[in-house]
Write a protein that holds these residues in place. Structure first.
Motif, PDB file in Angstrom:
ATOM      1  N   LEU A 154       0.812  -1.217   0.000  1.00 17.77           N
ATOM      2  CA  LEU A 154       0.000   0.000   0.000  1.00 17.77           C
ATOM      3  C   LEU A 154       0.846   1.268   0.000  1.00 17.77           C
ATOM      4  N   THR A 155       1.975   1.231   0.680  1.00 18.34           N
ATOM      5  CA  THR A 155       2.801   2.429   0.821  1.00 18.34           C
ATOM      6  C   THR A 155       3.985   2.469  -0.139  1.00 18.34           C
ATOM      7  N   TYR A 156       4.112   1.442  -0.998  1.00 18.65           N
ATOM      8  CA  TYR A 156       5.256   1.400  -1.912  1.00 18.65           C
ATOM      9  C   TYR A 156       5.309   2.631  -2.818  1.00 18.65           C
ATOM     10  N   ALA A 157       4.155   3.052  -3.310  1.00 22.77           N
ATOM     11  CA  ALA A 157       4.127   4.204  -4.224  1.00 22.77           C
ATOM     12  C   ALA A 157       4.636   5.472  -3.556  1.00 22.77           C
ATOM     13  N   GLN A 158       4.397   5.626  -2.235  1.00 25.90           N
ATOM     14  CA  GLN A 158       4.820   6.833  -1.521  1.00 25.90           C
ATOM     15  C   GLN A 158       6.215   6.706  -0.917  1.00 25.90           C
ATOM     16  N   LEU A 159       6.527   5.531  -0.376  1.00 24.10           N
ATOM     17  CA  LEU A 159       7.777   5.368   0.366  1.00 24.10           C
ATOM     18  C   LEU A 159       8.824   4.513  -0.356  1.00 24.10           C
TER      19      LEU A 159
ATOM     20  N   GLY B 255       8.546   1.356   2.398  1.00 26.69           N
ATOM     21  CA  GLY B 255       7.189   0.960   2.762  1.00 26.69           C
ATOM     22  C   GLY B 255       7.147  -0.456   3.311  1.00 26.69           C
ATOM     23  N   PHE B 256       7.973  -1.339   2.749  1.00 27.83           N
ATOM     24  CA  PHE B 256       8.026  -2.713   3.259  1.00 27.83           C
ATOM     25  C   PHE B 256       8.667  -2.742   4.647  1.00 27.83           C
ATOM     26  N   GLY B 257       9.636  -1.861   4.876  1.00 25.97           N
ATOM     27  CA  GLY B 257      10.225  -1.761   6.205  1.00 25.97           C
ATOM     28  C   GLY B 257       9.207  -1.331   7.234  1.00 25.97           C
TER      29      GLY B 257
END
Length: 507
Positions: free
Chosen positions: A398-403, A407-409
């Motif tokens: 979900l956060t890969y696009a932003q972070l 985001g996986f961390g």
């Protein structure tokens, strides 16, 4: 003070597992630059994805192996005849699971969507050769590793955990040697898989011969097998199997997801940072694993009161070692990473801090988690794994696009926090309180202070919220305070035994 006490047995095994960890770290430090140089980032990433798929499929039998192995550990102290029956009957469960594993790999050869799910490229004729590598790895594992993994568990209650630690080191050396030879010769995925599989086959057979010689009373291990017992254990292990599958989803599965979202070239970036942070996971394992026979024995003999003192001592010693280590080593990691990767990869500082935070959280609950795993508390083990898997993969995607990879961390850290809260609540409520043992809130306070201060520092560093010039000294002061506080809370006899153990090591 007896040399046979918990602290002396643990120290003896920790010396070997410590040496194993040093070798593991050295192998990782050597493997990354060698593989990047001779294989290249793309080919190295493809091998990492293939190996992650292999480990994911291996998790199908990991739950069964762990369940039967834990049962053997408990029955060793209670019922030898029942131990023999469950050991021999495990052949049935392993045969069924092995058949499923091979069927899935064969299906991946012809069914592109399944191949993609396992992290394998799909479609082209040349890809078939690469996918055959997964079949080779899996066939080798099914023939040796699965059932012998259960047989190896006999060493733990039989007092051979020290020897088992040496065998673990031999496995590490053989795997490292295989990958180094493959990289230096620039072998393809299939050739690398064959070399790795042969190494695995030889070492497992050699270890089987060793266990047979050391524990001849249990050989042949398959004598007296009952299909019904094997199937019953298989059914009971399904929760643990699900737990392991989910756990693999948050470890090897995330590698496959990174490969799918960012391409194979991004896999080494993620795995190298995770390897760097997991150096402290190795410390946790080294200092915690030797305690497994004791926590299982406490449970089997109804000595739950001893778990309170053991956990407090664990937080003071192991918890402090990891908290101190993370803080003291952090300023050096960027430089180390650059030299390690030959400056071929850029360090993602946010990802590093988040993964280090997850390691600190995991360390805080490692002894409780090992205890619950060791006694087959399957529901809480599944629940904790589910929290790790859902948050690790879900929040990461979900956060890969932003972070980006960070985001996986974030997802992995959130999963470990959720798992820690679940495990601690279950341990206190059902393993202690239900048996009339009370663990005061103050017992947790030093551990929470130490862990919390490190997490605040890492969050500030990772997202550039705080200045390291004053955040690091404050975090270090808090960790020192937590260590002193926890030490003073220990029973006087426990402190004396620990001091005596250290003193004897320097004589």
């Amino acid at each position: 003070m007896s040399r046979g006490g918990i602290e002396h047995r643990a120290a003896r095994v920790s010396l070997v597992t410590g040496l194993s960890t040093i070798l593991s770290v050295a192998f990782q430090l050597i493997a990354v630059p060698v593989c990047l140089k001779y294989w290249g980032q793309e080919a190295y990433g493809s091998w990492l994805a293939l190996f992650a798929a292999f480990m994911l499929l291996r998790s199908l039998d990991a739950g069964y192996v762990a369940y039967v192995g834990n049962k053997l550990n408990q029955l060793y102290h209670q019922n030898t005849q029942a131990l023999r029956m469950h050991l021999s009957s495990a052949v049935t469960g392993i045969a069924l699971i092995g058949g499923l594993q091979l069927a899935l790999v064969i299906a991946a050869l012809v069914y592109d969507p399944l191949a993609t799910l396992l992290g394998m490229p799909a479609g082209e004729s040349a890809v078939l050769v690469d996918k055959l590598g997964l079949l080779v790895l899996m066939a080798s594992w099914v023939l040796t590793g699965s059932y012998l993994g259960i047989v190896h568990r006999l060493q733990i209650p039989a007092g051979l955990i020290y020897q088992a630690a040496w065998w673990s080191m031999v496995f590490q050396v053989s795997q490292f040697a295989s990958i180094m030879v493959a990289a230096l010769l620039q072998l393809g995925l299939l050739q690398t898989s064959i070399l790795f599989a042969l190494s695995q086959l030889i070492i497992y057979i050699a270890s089987a011969v060793y266990v047979r010689q050391k524990l001849p009373a249990y050989y042949p291990w398959w004598r007296g097998a009952r299909v019904s017992t094997g199937l019953k254990d298989l059914g009971h292990s399904l929760l643990l199997t699900a737990s392991n599958l989910i756990q693999q989803g948050s470890t090897n599965g995330v590698v496959l997801l990174v490969s799918a979202l960012a391409g194979p070239a991004a896999v080494p970036v993620f795995t190298t940072v995770r390897t760097l942070s997991n150096l402290w996971t190795n410390v946790t394992n080294v200092l915690t694993t030797p305690l497994l026979p004791d926590v299982v024995r406490f449970h089997a003999k109804g000595e739950a009161h001893k778990l309170v003192a053991l956990n407090e001592a664990y937080w003071v010693l192991v918890g402090s070692a990891v908290n101190w280590g993370v803080l003291l080593s952090y300023p050096l990691l960027a430089t180390l990473y650059g030299y390690w990767t030959g400056h071929a990869l850029a360090l993602d500082k946010t990802l590093l801090c988040l993964l280090l935070g997850s390691v600190v959280v995991t360390n805080a609950g490692a002894l409780m988690a090992m205890h619950l795993n060791g006694i087959n508390s399957l529901r809480i083990v599944l629940g904790a794994s589910l929290a790790r898997g859902v948050l690790g993969l879900g929040l990461g995607a979900l956060t890969y696009a932003q972070l980006g990879l960070a985001g996986f961390g974030l997802g992995i850290l959130a999963g470990e926090l959720a798992a820690l809260l679940m495990i601690a609540r279950f341990f206190v409520k059902y393993e202690l309180a239900a048996k009339g043992i009370r663990m005061p809130v103050a017992a947790f306070a030093p551990a929470v202070l130490g862990m919390g201060s490190v997490l605040l520092f890492l969050a500030g560093e990772g997202f550039s919220w705080l200045s390291a010039l004053w955040a690091w000294p404050m975090a270090m002061a808090a960790v020192v305070t937590a260590t002193v506080w926890g030490w003073r809370r220990l029973d006087h006899d426990v402190r004396a035994r620990l001091v005596g153990m250290v003193a004897m090591r320097f004589k």
